[in-house]
Scaffold this motif. Structure first.
Motif, mmCIF file in Angstrom:
data_model
loop_
_atom_site.group_PDB
_atom_site.id
_atom_site.type_symbol
_atom_site.label_atom_id
_atom_site.label_comp_id
_atom_site.label_asym_id
_atom_site.label_seq_id
_atom_site.Cartn_x
_atom_site.Cartn_y
_atom_site.Cartn_z
ATOM 1 N N ALA A 173 0.831 -1.204 0.000
ATOM 2 C CA ALA A 173 0.000 0.000 0.000
ATOM 3 C C ALA A 173 0.866 1.255 0.000
ATOM 4 O O ALA A 173 0.591 2.218 -0.729
ATOM 5 N N LEU A 174 1.925 1.263 0.810
ATOM 6 C CA LEU A 174 2.818 2.423 0.860
ATOM 7 C C LEU A 174 3.511 2.650 -0.478
ATOM 8 O O LEU A 174 3.623 3.790 -0.952
ATOM 9 N N GLN A 175 3.993 1.561 -1.088
ATOM 10 C CA GLN A 175 4.698 1.697 -2.360
ATOM 11 C C GLN A 175 3.760 2.183 -3.456
ATOM 12 O O GLN A 175 4.128 3.063 -4.256
ATOM 13 N N ALA A 176 2.563 1.639 -3.515
ATOM 14 C CA ALA A 176 1.607 2.079 -4.537
ATOM 15 C C ALA A 176 1.198 3.534 -4.303
ATOM 16 O O ALA A 176 1.158 4.348 -5.241
ATOM 17 N N ARG B 284 -6.617 1.469 -0.893
ATOM 18 C CA ARG B 284 -7.468 1.087 0.226
ATOM 19 C C ARG B 284 -6.925 -0.214 0.811
ATOM 20 O O ARG B 284 -6.553 -1.132 0.061
ATOM 21 N N VAL B 285 -6.879 -0.319 2.152
ATOM 22 C CA VAL B 285 -6.355 -1.513 2.823
ATOM 23 C C VAL B 285 -7.428 -2.062 3.749
ATOM 24 O O VAL B 285 -7.933 -1.343 4.623
ATOM 25 N N VAL B 286 -7.784 -3.340 3.569
ATOM 26 C CA VAL B 286 -8.768 -3.987 4.447
ATOM 27 C C VAL B 286 -8.111 -5.165 5.143
ATOM 28 O O VAL B 286 -7.229 -5.834 4.589
ATOM 29 N N GLU B 287 -8.552 -5.413 6.367
ATOM 30 C CA GLU B 287 -7.984 -6.473 7.195
ATOM 31 C C GLU B 287 -9.112 -7.152 7.962
ATOM 32 O O GLU B 287 -9.874 -6.483 8.668
ATOM 33 N N LEU C 237 6.013 -4.891 -6.644
ATOM 34 C CA LEU C 237 4.688 -4.803 -7.257
ATOM 35 C C LEU C 237 4.053 -3.424 -7.149
ATOM 36 O O LEU C 237 3.406 -2.945 -8.097
ATOM 37 N N GLY C 238 4.209 -2.758 -6.015
ATOM 38 C CA GLY C 238 3.446 -1.541 -5.744
ATOM 39 C C GLY C 238 3.614 -0.451 -6.778
ATOM 40 O O GLY C 238 2.630 0.157 -7.231
ATOM 41 N N TRP C 239 4.856 -0.182 -7.187
ATOM 42 C CA TRP C 239 5.062 0.908 -8.155
ATOM 43 C C TRP C 239 4.513 0.543 -9.533
ATOM 44 O O TRP C 239 4.030 1.415 -10.265
ATOM 45 N N LYS C 240 4.562 -0.741 -9.867
ATOM 46 C CA LYS C 240 4.053 -1.166 -11.167
ATOM 47 C C LYS C 240 2.539 -0.972 -11.256
ATOM 48 O O LYS C 240 2.012 -0.544 -12.291
ATOM 49 N N LEU C 241 1.830 -1.298 -10.174
ATOM 50 C CA LEU C 241 0.381 -1.094 -10.170
ATOM 51 C C LEU C 241 0.047 0.392 -10.257
ATOM 52 O O LEU C 241 -0.897 0.793 -10.956
ATOM 53 N N ALA C 242 0.821 1.218 -9.541
ATOM 54 C CA ALA C 242 0.562 2.658 -9.575
ATOM 55 C C ALA C 242 0.765 3.223 -10.974
ATOM 56 O O ALA C 242 -0.051 4.026 -11.456
ATOM 57 N N TYR C 243 1.828 2.807 -11.642
ATOM 58 C CA TYR C 243 2.117 3.347 -12.970
ATOM 59 C C TYR C 243 1.159 2.809 -14.033
ATOM 60 O O TYR C 243 0.940 3.451 -15.052
ATOM 61 N N ALA C 244 0.596 1.623 -13.785
ATOM 62 C CA ALA C 244 -0.333 1.038 -14.754
ATOM 63 C C ALA C 244 -1.789 1.400 -14.468
ATOM 64 O O ALA C 244 -2.672 1.053 -15.253
ATOM 65 N N ALA C 245 -2.038 2.096 -13.362
ATOM 66 C CA ALA C 245 -3.418 2.320 -12.930
ATOM 67 C C ALA C 245 -4.243 3.109 -13.938
ATOM 68 O O ALA C 245 -5.455 2.914 -14.036
#
Length: 519
Positions: free
Chosen positions: A27-30, A38-41, A322-330
């Motif tokens: 979550a922090l990286q994205a 959003r983070v659910v637990e 993974l996090g930065w890749k999801l952010a850049y592809a969002a």
């Protein structure tokens, strides 16, 4: 789904399921790279007993650009001393200031998993992202460009649309199950016993104690959450598994804790048992880390024994990849197929190697097979006089930590690792981890990892290199007048070299930046 629903919530780029170290790091990286998160637990309580106690240098490197390493180190022991007990002989080993000149963290770091989770969750809160506890994933529907996630809480069912879902929800992952991803492996015949105890007897305080016996290894960490000492010991598993693999289960009586201590030969007695649990173990690997817009990380993607302190560290490094890749592809994930596919291509082979390594180490540590039992119980004490020469050898220790820390990992075969024309003749290759070193930038000496300690792509330019086009807002440009590496070097947000070339190869840089979503 015939259930009472609340209104449709605002869509987010990334929905993270699970708030352990892996989920919080993802979550922090994205978020740090521009995604809405959003983070659910599903657990309602923040506290749970820590299973992980060690953070490796490479993990700290990965987290540094997110601004959390100082807070982590404030809660940690960064100059730990270990005492290895071999029969009646004790070998003291200092695990700080290791011979690792290419990292800013040349030490083993003892820190509780609970402290790691606290620091990462606080960092998210500071960024406006609050972990939603008591919320679990109930269902997923994937469609072109959007995921329909159904979240269950005490308020009912909520429809939560998002671009991507990251399953960081452990070995019994709901995301993995709903995605239909295979889970290959087997359970171990051994289990781990955890306990927080007060001990009586002669025991060096504030040290990590390791003792070998015929039935397995025993570790004592001065990091107990309910008492001074945390016991971690291995023993043959008894009876069927009654709780989730890898999760603390039923308590262990004080008499059994004392028996493990007696077998270790430490000569200490349990004065007070504050908490205990037995933990069943397994070794498994997901068949893939990606299904459409669903991704797995950490224990949801791979699970193994605690040997080598790989679990939390490997999971966090998954998340940072993974996090930065999801952010850049969002913005348009369909346009970044290679970028998203690279996560599985890069991190799943790492997990295979980790599984093989931890399996071998755990066999030596915990197996009751006659050979390892003989090595631990008989041969190790006999060879104890020679142990100080090996355990105190600086290069031996450094290379061991380098391997365990994944400092040797590279992504040279990744689709994201490219060379310009002509390529540089330097030793560094695309796909390699950027080593830390002192360079000259803007007329002053600075360490490379300090220079790149911010989210985004970092371009390191040396010599007379001119960029064809001005880089976008996701790219930081640093002009070096001295330092290692080729004349054009693009460093990914996770610290790996994505692109390199000689001085005439800068023209192809823009194509690489478009490939990773930063162009």
């Amino acid at each position: 789904m015939a259930v009472d629903r609340r209104g449709l919530t605002e869509p987010v780029d990334v929905l993270v399921v699970g708030a352990g170290p892996t989920g919080l790091a993802a979550a922090l990286q994205a978020h740090g790279h521009g995604a809405t998160v959003r983070v659910v637990e599903r657990r309602t309580e923040v506290f749970r007993p820590s299973r992980a106690m060690i953070m490796h240098p490479r993990t700290l490197e990965c987290l540094r650009p997110l601004g959390v390493t100082d807070a982590l180190l404030d809660r940690a022991d960064i100059s730990p001393r270990a005492e290895v007990h071999l029969g009646r002989r004790r070998v003291s080993v200092q695990l700080s200031e290791l011979a690792l000149p290419d990292t800013a963290f040349p030490h083993l770091t003892l820190v509780r998993q609970m402290d790691v989770e606290t620091v990462l969750a606080q960092a998210l809160t500071h960024r406006g992202v609050t972990v939603e506890r008591g919320v679990e994933l109930a269902d997923i529907a994937t469609a072109e460009g959007v995921v329909g996630a159904a979240l269950r809480s005490s308020s009912g069912i909520e429809e939560a649309p998002c671009r991507f879902v990251v399953g960081c929800d452990g070995a019994t992952s709901t995301v993995r199950s709903l995605a239909g991803i295979g889970w290959r492996g087997a359970s171990y015949r051994q289990e781990v016993v955890l306990a927080d105890v007060e001990l009586g007897g002669e025991l060096t305080p504030n040290a990590l104690h390791v003792a070998a016996g015929r039935t397995g290894l025993l570790f004592l960490f001065a990091l107990g959450e309910g008492a001074t000492w945390r016991v971690l010991a291995t023993r043959p598993a008894g009876g069927p598994v009654e709780n989730d693999f890898g999760q603390p289960g039923e308590g262990v009586p004080a008499a059994e804790i004392q028996q493990l201590l007696d077998q270790s030969g430490l000569g200490v007695a349990v004065q007070e048992l504050r908490w205990s649990a037995k933990v069943p173990l397994q070794h498994r690997l997901a068949a893939t880390y990606r299904y459409r817009q669903l991704f797995l990380a950490g224990d949801a993607a791979h699970t193994h024994s605690p040997a080598g302190a790989q679990g939390m560290n490997t999971g966090i490094q998954d998340a940072i990849n993974l996090g930065w890749k999801l952010a850049y592809a969002a913005g348009d994930g369909s346009a970044y197929g290679d970028l998203l596919d690279s996560y599985d291509q890069e991190r799943r082979p790492v997990a295979r190697r980790v599984l093989a390594m931890t399996h071998a180490i755990f066999f030596a540590e915990a197996s009751t097979h006659p050979l390892p039992a003989l090595l631990r119980g008989t041969l190790a004490p006999l060879l104890a006089p020679a142990a100080p020469l090996l355990l105190r050898h600086e290069q031996f220790l450094a290379e061991t930590i380098r391997t365990l820390s994944q400092l040797r990992v590279n992504h040279r075969s990744s689709v994201l690792s490219q060379d310009g024309t002509p390529s540089s003749g330097q030793n560094l290759r695309s796909g390699d981890r950027l080593p830390d070193a002192t360079v000259i930038c803007d007329g002053g000496a600075v360490r490379l990892h300090e220079l790149t300690a911010a989210p985004g792509i970092h371009l390191l330019l040396s010599g007379d290199v001119d960029l064809v086009d001005s880089p976008g807002p996701r790219v930081h440009v640093h002009r070096l007048t001295g330092g290692p590496g080729p004349e054009v070097l693009a460093v990914r947000p996770d610290g790996y070299i994505g692109y390199r070339s000689g001085p005439k190869g800068a023209a192809k840089l823009n194509a690489w930046l478009r490939l990773v979503g930063a162009g």
